[in-house]
Structure formats: C-alpha cells, structure tokens
Design a protein around this motif. Structure first.
Motif, short mmCIF file in Angstrom:
data_model
loop_
_atom_site.label_atom_id
_atom_site.label_comp_id
_atom_site.label_asym_id
_atom_site.label_seq_id
_atom_site.Cartn_x
_atom_site.Cartn_y
_atom_site.Cartn_z
N ASN A 104 -5.00 -5.22 -13.96
CA ASN A 104 -4.35 -4.69 -12.74
C ASN A 104 -4.38 -5.71 -11.61
N ASN B 142 -4.46 -1.31 -2.41
CA ASN B 142 -4.34 -0.49 -3.62
C ASN B 142 -5.68 0.17 -3.97
N GLU C 158 -6.39 4.09 -3.70
CA GLU C 158 -6.70 4.77 -4.97
C GLU C 158 -8.04 5.51 -4.90
N SER D 1 -7.95 8.34 -2.31
CA SER D 1 -7.26 9.51 -2.83
C SER D 1 -8.16 10.26 -3.81
N SER E 177 -4.96 9.42 -12.98
CA SER E 177 -4.47 8.20 -13.66
C SER E 177 -4.70 8.29 -15.17
#
Lengths: 265, 257
Positions: free
Chosen positions: A55, A120, A124, A127, B103
């Motif tokens: 990633n 990011n 992430e 959240s 995810s």
C-alpha cells in the motif's frame, strides 16, 4: 511561575496549555515506546506488514515517478542558464545529481508521502476508531495496536528509502533526457559525470533521512488516527493533523540531519 | 439485599458498587449486578444513562473509577493484559453498529479473531468454523461479500457470528435491534435466544426495545441516573407502579392499551 487552577479546581503544573503540550509529548513518546516493544514481540503480523508495504510503496509509485521526473527536468532547465553564463553547462549532471540525491529526492518524496500516505493512515485508523472497529478488535482478544499501528509504521519506515532511491533515479532520468536533448550528452557520459561527485555518504545520508521521514509519517498518521474522536469531524481532523505534523517534523529533521552530515563530511 | 442488586446467586458476572464518571458527569453511581450462568439480562434505560459504558467496563474497554467487576472469577481491571486477552476470548461483544472491519470480506472478518486466538488451526478447520457460524446466523451466501454490500440486519448477524466463532461463554449485546425493521428485529431476537440455547451463554442485552427485552431476556433491569432502579422478570418490572417502568412500557406497547 505560579501554578494555574481552572474553574473545576483542577491544578496545573505550569498552565493549562503548557501542561497539555507536555502531556501530548509524553503520550507520543509512550506511543513510540509501545511501537518498539510490540515490533520486537511475537507473534508478528508478517502478512499485514507486506500488505502495508504494498500500500505504502507500490501504490505511491505513480505519484513519486511523476514528481521525480518533473523535478529532474525542471531543475535541469532552471540551472542551465546560470551555468551557461560561466560556460559550465557540462557541470549540469554533477549539479543535478548532488541536488537530487542529497536534498530533493528525500525531501520531495517525504512530503508527497506525508500527504498521500500520512493522510490515508490518519483517515483509515480514525474511521476505524470512531466506528468502534478498533474496540471490536480489542474485545475479540486480538492486539489492534500490533495489527494496525506497528505494521503501518514498519511499512512506512521500510518503504520510504526505496521510494527515495527510486525517486532519485527517475529524477536523474528526467534530467538526462533534458540534457541529452540540449547538449547531446551520451548516457554513459552523463552517468560518469553525475556519479563522480556523489559519495557513499550522500547516498547513506539520504537513506538515513528517508528512514527517519518514513518513521515520522507512520507515527504521525497512526497516532492521530488511533486516538481520533468526535465522529466524522474527528476523522477529518486526524487526517489533516497527521499531514501537517508530519510535514513540520520532516523539515525539522531535514535541518538537523543536514547539519549533522555536513559536520562529518 | 442491596437496593440495586439484580440477584445474589452465584454468578458469571458480578459487579459491586461500580462507579464511573466522565469529567464532572457521573454515569454509573454504585451499580450492583449479578448474572447467573445461562441467564439473559436486558438492561434498559434512557440514552446516555450509562448502559453501553456498563458493558464496556465488563469487557475491559473502560476502567471503573470505583467498585469491582468480576467476570468468570477474574477482576477485569486488576488482571494483566495477557490475562485480559484470554478472558476476552470468552466474551462476545456485539456492537451497536456491528463494527465489521470494512476493508475485509465477511470471510476475513470471521477469520480475523480465530486466526489470532487459535493459532494451531489448519486452513480447512478455519474454513469449516467460518461456514459453521455463517450457517448458524443464516447467512452462508455472504461469505465473500464486503460489509458495505450487506443490509443492516445482515451486518448485525455477521457481527454476532464474528463473536460466536470463538465460542464465548458470555455475550454482550449493545442495542442489537436498534435501527432495524420489526421483522429483522424479530429475527435478531430469535438469534439471541438461539445463541443462549446452543452456546449456553450468559448475556447482557442493552436495549431500548421492550419487545427485544421481553423475547430475549430472563430478567430485565432499568438503569436510571447511574443506578438500577428496578430489576426482576419482565412482568415483575413492568407490572409495577414505578413511573419510569410504566413510561417505558406504554411507549413501547402503546397499541396494547
């Protein structure tokens, strides 16, 4: 200095704002300490580390390639007139390689990664925090810190040197294309000229800088995200603060490392 | 017998004089509670009355300010992180918003706690365990779907399945029917009863929904201003003259009047 007391009778060591800053710094160091502790304690989340490396590293390649290439071309074009004035345009490869390897590649790549990867990670984890996914991991008898934080910090720390070296090479390629077009310099002559002025210290210091920047981006993003609160507003704030803090610290680190490297050069 | 006691029999969860504040706000103010093996207790109360805080303290997500919380013989806030992790593997926590890892696919969501808690399982055994819990909650077809592709009721069921995969002894449900239509709520209620019967769990069900409380719980308790105001069987609590219990009853079962 007189100690401050608030409306609820709570006493502060110095003042409310100063105590808050000290407390935040203390929490960050505790957070970093926990990262090191968990990073060297089994079980290891190898699969997630590789996933995060993909990633952080692979998914940043297009942006790093584009910016590296453009920086190589632009810096060459901007430097040519000055050098030409002194009849020294043959020094362009040396100048460009020093600028890119020593400063531009690490700094620009780190700033791009802080924006892309740092935000990011902050968003992430933020959240996940506000939707109770981190709590859910914790109550299902797993270690969310190891799975979410340690893996991401390791990924940014490992991948940043790779991205910096890659960015440097792409920048040099951009520079070569511009020099070849204008001065008809061959690739072999460009490489010989460029690397004649680059020492191992330059490359090593770049890698060292990249490791520091990567660690900083990972810690800033994870810390802000992991402790996000106040719903969606908190997620936005976590992402934003992660970027701002990471960029600020990158410039401070750049200054310190440059001083240090110059002192041993 | 203390005023706030639900029961004084031998219990799997025992809470004594539990107090918890956030700043100057007192959320729990001397809660006493005992849950017997195999018992389902529904905790009712107004929003912000500390119901969710109660089960977060039981699962060790929050620390109490005062009092003792004993779960399966261990004091939750006194044990080491390793002991707490081992204890948590025996507690299932179903979150209000399901808290599925967005995810990951349903399969990965279910495998996540299993892989990390039972490291000696083979891939086939993990696959079998996943299929088994998905069949229990009636959603085998969702195995490769992402949480965003599921309905609210499906998400709740998968959330419960994720807790069941570790075969818990205690289940904590936070608003299991919140935001669901009556038919889906009824299905969730049946699932809670099925889990109690099949997995022999003891449960705390946090809810506003009296239908849920009536259909799933052996006992109910009403939490008001940080204390249990009234506790006992559904009929004992709601056939009393207590004003708050009457208000709850009349709001939920207005059509019965």
């Amino acid at each position: 200095m007189k100690a401050e007391t608030d409306n609820n009778g709570k006493k502060y060591l110095f003042s409310k704002s100063l105590d808050t800053v000290f407390l935040a710094v203390n929490n960050v160091f505790k957070f970093i300490g926990l990262i090191f502790k968990e990073a060297f304690t089994a079980p290891f989340e190898w699969k997630e580390i590789i996933n995060q490396c993909f990633n952080v590293g692979f998914k940043s390649l297009p942006l790093v390639s584009l910016t590296g290439f453009i920086i190589g071309i632009v810096f060459t074009k901007q430097s040519r007139p000055s050098l030409s004035t002194f009849g020294a345009s043959s020094w362009l490869p040396s100048l460009i390689s020093i600028a890119i390897i020593r400063a531009l590649a690490p700094l620009v790549t780190a700033l791009i990664a802080a924006g892309k990867v740092g935000s990011n990670i902050g968003a992430e984890l933020g959240s996940m925090k506000v939707t109770e996914q981190i709590d859910a991991m914790e109550v299902s008898a797993t270690n969310p810190f190891k799975y979410l934080v340690v893996t991401r910090v390791m990924a940014t720390t490992f991948m940043m040197p790779v991205l910096v070296l890659y960015s440097g090479l792409v920048g040099m390629l951009g520079s070569f294309m511009n020099i070849h077009q204008n001065e008809q310099t061959s690739f072999a002559a460009f490489i010989k000229n460029a690397f004649s002025t680059i020492s191992f210290l330059d490359i090593n210091s770049s890698i060292f800088k990249a490791v520091c920047y990567g660690f900083t981006i990972g810690v800033a993003g994870c810390y802000q995200g992991y402790y996000a609160e106040n719903g969606t507003q908190g997620v936005g704030k976590a992402a934003n603060t992660a970027v701002v803090v990471a960029m600020f610290l990158i410039f401070i680190e750049e200054m310190i490392i440059v001083q240090f490297v110059n002192s041993i050069r | 017998m203390k005023n706030n006691d639900v029961t004084e029999k031998k219990s799997v969860i025992s809470i004594n004089n539990l107090k918890k504040s956030f700043g100057s706000l007192k959320v729990l103010d001397g809660v006493n509670l005992n849950i017997k093996l195999g018992e389902n207790l529904a905790v009712l109360g107004k929003s912000g009355s500390g119901k969710s805080v109660l089960i977060k303290i039981i699962s060790g997500l929050l620390k109490p300010d005062e009092g003792t919380v004993t779960v399966l013989g261990l004091e939750v806030d006194k044990i080491s992180p390793v002991e707490l992790r081992a204890l948590r593997s025996k507690i299932g926590f179903s979150f209000q918003n399901s808290a599925l890892y967005d995810s990951m696919t349903v399969r990965e969501n279910l495998a996540f706690p299993l892989i990390r808690n039972k490291t000696n399982l083979s891939k086939t055994e993990i696959q079998h365990a996943i299929e088994e819990v998905l069949n229990e909650v009636g959603l085998p077809q969702t195995i490769d779907q992402m949480p965003s592709e599921l309905s609210g009721g499906q998400r709740k069921r998968i959330g419960i399945a994720r807790t069941l995969i570790l075969k818990p002894e205690i289940m904590l449900y936070d608003e299991p029917t919140a935001g669901l239509d009556p038919i889906t709520s009824s299905e969730i209620n049946s699932l809670i009863k099925k889990v109690q019967a099949q997995y022999k769990t003891s449960s705390i069900i946090i809810t506003h929904d009296l239908t849920c409380a009536k259909n799933t719980a052996d006992n109910v308790a009403i939490l008001v201003q940080g204390k249990f105001l009234k506790s006992g069987s559904f009929d004992e609590v709601f056939k009393s003259e207590n004003e708050i219990a009457r208000t709850f009853y009349e709001y939920n079962f207005i059509n019965d009047k």
